[in-house]
Design a protein around this motif. Structure first.
Motif: not given
Length: 317
Positions: A173-174, A94-95, A186-195, A201-204
């Motif tokens: 992770v992306t 995980i970086p 409703v906002a677009q919020v930065p997130a780390w998506l874990f496959t 589906t990924p967990v954010a």
């Protein structure tokens, strides 16, 4: 994994009012007029007491939890238990690198400090599963979903009903953004998506640093107790334009569960009415999902509970 304690516009309305809406059991009796009147009176008091600070319109106040799904996960009982409990294991590095990004609201943008993927994973992982054995391992296949084992009088025996204490496996992770309901819409919020190997589906995990998150303001509830026959709203299960799915807190033997809603241009108040059981009944709070239909799209209006006056958040998903 770390071992830690384990542990919701059309032309604006010119009048406000309460409505018994289109949810609840089909054979439920209608809400008594006195309950609707009592609801209206309290809802007006709740709305008048709602006085959030300036951060409600200028800062980042999320009305959802920091961990959410990006689609239908295809849960099994085992994987849902792991997701709700925060049980994870990582098969990839995980970086620790930090990145820059901004939150995009309907009314503007906001740049806030973010956490790295490694920090997000440390927040996501709530510790190891409980010390109970899992299903028999099968080479080349995930272990979740098979028969589990449990202690019996003669040792460990197989069982098809016990939920296995297994973690979810992180395979990638992306970085991206995800839609999150906030005090500003409703906002677009930065997130780390874990496959996750076991999920569809990924967990954010939202990437905004905890120090940059503004807490939901404390409400001011009316001094009088909630009228008999009225019940509180616990959280929001879903928001779809003019339709809200609300979870009411009702008694185990309550009947005639009827959702109630009161709205004006700047706020919505929700709750419900019930018919109380007259005989003996177990003292158990039950979450009952109901649907209310608004006279205008919700937009950025807060949804307040008629009992506490608190703004409702989206339930964990």
């Amino acid at each position: 994994m770390r071992r830690l304690s384990l542990l919701l516009v059309l032309p604006l309305l010119f009048t406000a009012g309460c409505a018994a809406t289109d949810a609840g059991p089909a054979d439920a009796p209608p809400s008594p007029t006195r309950d609707a009147d009592a609801f209206d009176q309290r809802a007006a008091q709740v709305a008048e007491a709602w006085r959030p600070g300036p951060d409600w319109r200028t800062g980042y106040v999320p009305l959802e939890g920091p961990t959410l799904l990006t689609g239908d996960a295809g849960f099994t009982p085992d994987t849902e238990a792991a997701f709700r409990s925060g049980w994870y294991r990582a098969e990839v590095a995980i970086p620790p690198t930090r990145v820059g990004a901004e939150i995009r609201f309907p009314d503007g943008r906001l740049t806030l400090p973010l956490v790295s993927a490694a920090e997000a994973y440390r927040q996501l992982d709530q510790g190891d599963p409980l010390p109970c054995p899992g299903p028999p391992k099968r080479p080349g296949r995930p272990t979740a979903g098979g028969p589990t084992v449990e202690p019996g009088p003669d040792g460990w025996v197989t069982s098809s009903t016990q939920t296995a204490c297994l973690p979810l496996t992180v395979t990638g992770v992306t970085f991206d953004t995800v839609p999150v309901r906030t005090s500003r819409g409703v906002a677009q919020v930065p997130a780390w998506l874990f496959t996750i190997r076991e999920l569809a589906t990924p967990v954010a995990r939202l990437a905004v640093a905890p120090t940059a998150v503004t807490a939901v303001p404390e409400p001011t509830a009316p001094a009088r107790p909630l009228a008999e026959g009225l019940v509180a709203a616990q959280d929001l299960a879903a928001v779809d334009d003019t339709r809200l799915t609300v979870r009411l807190g009702v008694g185990a033997c309550d009947t005639g569960i009827t959702p109630l809603v009161w709205e004006r241009p700047d706020v919505v108040v929700v709750g419900g009415s019930v018919t109380r059981a007259t005989g003996e009944c177990i003292a158990l709070l039950k979450l009952e999902p109901v649907t209310v239909t608004l006279a205008a799209p919700l937009g950025t209006r807060p949804v307040l509970d008629v009992f506490t006056g608190a703004p409702l958040s989206i339930a964990a998903r």
